[in-house]
Design an enzyme around this catalytic site. Structure first.
Site, PDB file in Angstrom:
ATOM      1  CG  ASP A 304      -0.317  -0.421   2.499  1.00 58.55           C
ATOM      2  OD1 ASP A 304       0.799  -0.986   2.493  1.00 58.55           O
ATOM      3  OD2 ASP A 304      -0.939  -0.174   3.546  1.00 58.55           O
ATOM      4  CD  GLU A 488       8.123   2.016   6.562  1.00 55.54           C
ATOM      5  OE1 GLU A 488       7.285   1.120   6.753  1.00 55.54           O
ATOM      6  OE2 GLU A 488       7.815   3.199   6.344  1.00 55.54           O
TER       7      GLU A 488
END
Length: 544
Positions: A304, A488
């Site tokens: 996403d 991340e």
């Protein structure tokens, strides 16, 4: 490691936690109504909290219905300040203070190992006012804004846990997901009530395989949950017809085979991303119900967002996720079918073992029929509504190598494309499109490095896989030495820049990056050990 199979452990696991989860389900209705209230909308659009996730992670000081009624009574009063009202009636989310400080004189692996206690959360106590779904075992969170467990993140975290001597925690993670399956019927995106409309890429079977592959009793103990996971993804398959080819996550293909798509049970703005979802729809005059469903399905994908889901390959406003049969999802479900067959086989139920082996074989044939692009010589997502490939090349195309779905003739051009087009100075880039979205170029992500590198290994590209692993680890080390943090995601094209894109700032922590770094470094260290032993062998022979 000897471990009580989850099937039996579930009998003795805390009944208080099970009861709490049931109570949490009863609270869901009130919270779901609150997420659609004018008060919730005003707070999320006001900018009080720059990140929409902050508000849904706040803990109300009294029942939401009461707070909502107070808001309706007071909002028209002179001097009413929305921010003051929110802070009066909600406790802000708190990240535990650990006192941890990075020491960049340590290696990345040492740093990541030191971070496990920092990212550990203890079993949850039930709070009827919190959005958190309580879990019975300790677990690892990703870090940063992600204060809860996440489904697909956890598999890659677990790879590192096992390699760093934390196998007990890895089993805890599987048991928590098994608990969620038993409690609410599936594994949600994360253990928050606002995630209950969707799951994430189904890595549960890989988790079970990781912790129980050599333990028949333990593996069989997870078979009921493997089946429940499968039934969740295949729900409605027996109702499909040629004039009604899709239901939730399962799609009937023109030749009668079954493949899957991402979905979400709700067609509303995501509570944790309310503002960007709402603004996308209203600023672009998009169909609200359709767009919200596509956005939520994109969130279930874990990607996403990415040009994989964009009809024009460029813009989020052209998102059409639920029209797409994804390569990665179907490769994962192929693995799930194989593992269910293995469980039945070990249990001695050969009839059901054959049934699921047959399902896996049919899925494999369908993947190679619909998701193999002969022109591009690559695996590509399929738009079942338009009856054609999407045309977006991505690292999802490496999944058939990771799960050994590809023939050698297919694997060769896939590997060559991965190495020629996707491999960059800092590792593999996610797609070849630069859109500003975080799951596109120039970003690279730890889970996709793991999938792609191991896919190369499985088809004999050992040196190439090692080179890619070294590039990725070097990128991790560069950022770690400069910032003291593991991120991340990383910019793998320009190694002088950090990654960007997405609905929130770049996060550090970071569970799956840590896990993959530890696991990849172990692979490279083992390689070096073997090479050293081979180099020593002639010397030993000459000394005899």
């Amino acid at each position: 490691m000897k471990r009580i199979p989850y099937l039996y452990k579930a009998i003795i696991v805390s009944l208080a936690v099970l009861s709490a989860c049931n109570q949490a389900a009863e609270q869901k209705s009130e919270q779901f109504d609150f997420y659609q209230s004018p008060f919730f909308k005003e707070v999320q659009l006001s900018g009080i909290f720059p990140d929409s996730k902050t508000f849904v992670d706040c803990i109300p000081k009294q029942p939401l219905g009461e707070i909502n009624n107070l808001y309706e009574a007071k909002k028209g009063e002179e001097g009413f300040v929305l921010r003051d009202f929110v802070l009066q009636h909600f406790e802000l989310p708190v990240t535990p203070v650990t006192g941890f400080k990075s020491d960049t004189s340590k290696t990345v692996v040492e740093h990541c190992t030191d971070l496990w206690p920092v990212l550990t959360r203890q079993p949850d106590e039930y709070d009827p006012l919190s959005s958190l779904i309580p879990l019975p075992e300790s677990y690892i969170v990703p870090g940063g804004r992600f204060r809860e467990i996440y489904y697909w993140d956890s598999y890659f975290t677990m790879e590192g846990l096992v390699e760093s001597g934390q196998a007990e925690m890895a089993v805890n993670m599987v048991d928590n997901f098994s608990f969620l399956i038993d409690s609410i019927g599936f594994i949600p995106n994360g253990n928050r009530n606002y995630y209950v409309g969707r799951s994430q890429p189904p890595f549960y079977s890989l988790m079970v395989d990781l912790v129980a592959s050599g333990q028949r009793e333990q593996f069989i103990g997870y078979l009921p949950q493997l089946l429940a996971e499968y039934n969740f993804w295949m729900n409605g398959a027996d109702t499909l017809k040629s004039n009604y080819p899709a239901h939730q996550r399962v799609v009937l293909m023109p030749d009668g085979s079954l493949l899957n798509r991402y979905w979400d049970n709700y067609a509303l703005p995501r509570p944790e991303s309310f503002k960007p979802d709402y603004e996308l729809v209203h600023e672009n005059n998009l169909s609200a119900e359709t767009t919200y469903r596509h956005l939520r399905a994109g969130a279930e994908s874990g990607w996403d967002y990415s040009s994989r889901w964009f009809e024009d390959h460029k813009s989020l406003k052209s998102i059409h996720t639920t029209d797409i049969i994804p390569v990665d999802l179907n490769a994962l479900l192929y693995h799930l079918e194989l593992k269910i067959a293995q469980g039945y086989n070990w249990k001695g139920d050969l009839q059901n073992a054959d049934l699921f082996l047959n399902k896996a074989e049919k899925r494999k044939l369908a993947i190679n029929k619909y998701l193999w692009d002969e022109a591009d010589q690559f695996y590509v997502d399929y738009d079942f509504v338009k009856g054609r490939k999407t045309g977006v090349l991505s690292l999802a195309g490496a999944y058939p190598l990771f799960f050994r779905l590809a023939t050698k003739a297919q694997a060769k051009p896939v590997a060559e494309r991965l190495l020629s087009d996707f491999l960059k100075p800092g590792g593999f880039v996610t797609t070849l499109n630069e859109t500003g979205q975080q799951w596109d170029a120039p970003n690279g992500w730890a889970p996709l490095q793991w999938i792609t590198i191991n896919g190369l290994y499985y088809y004999g590209y050992g040196d190439e896989g090692n080179d890619a692993a070294e590039r990725w680890l070097n990128r991790n080390k560069e950022v770690y030495k400069a910032t003291g943090k593991m991120m991340e995601k990383y910019n793998v094209l320009d190694t002088m820049l950090l990654a960007g894109g997405g609905e929130y700032p770049l996060q550090d922590g970071f569970g799956w990056t840590n896990g993959v770094a530890i696991a990849l470094q172990k692979i490279l260290s083992d390689r070096d050990t073997v090479s050293a032993m081979k180099a020593m062998a002639p010397q030993k022979a000459s000394m005899q």
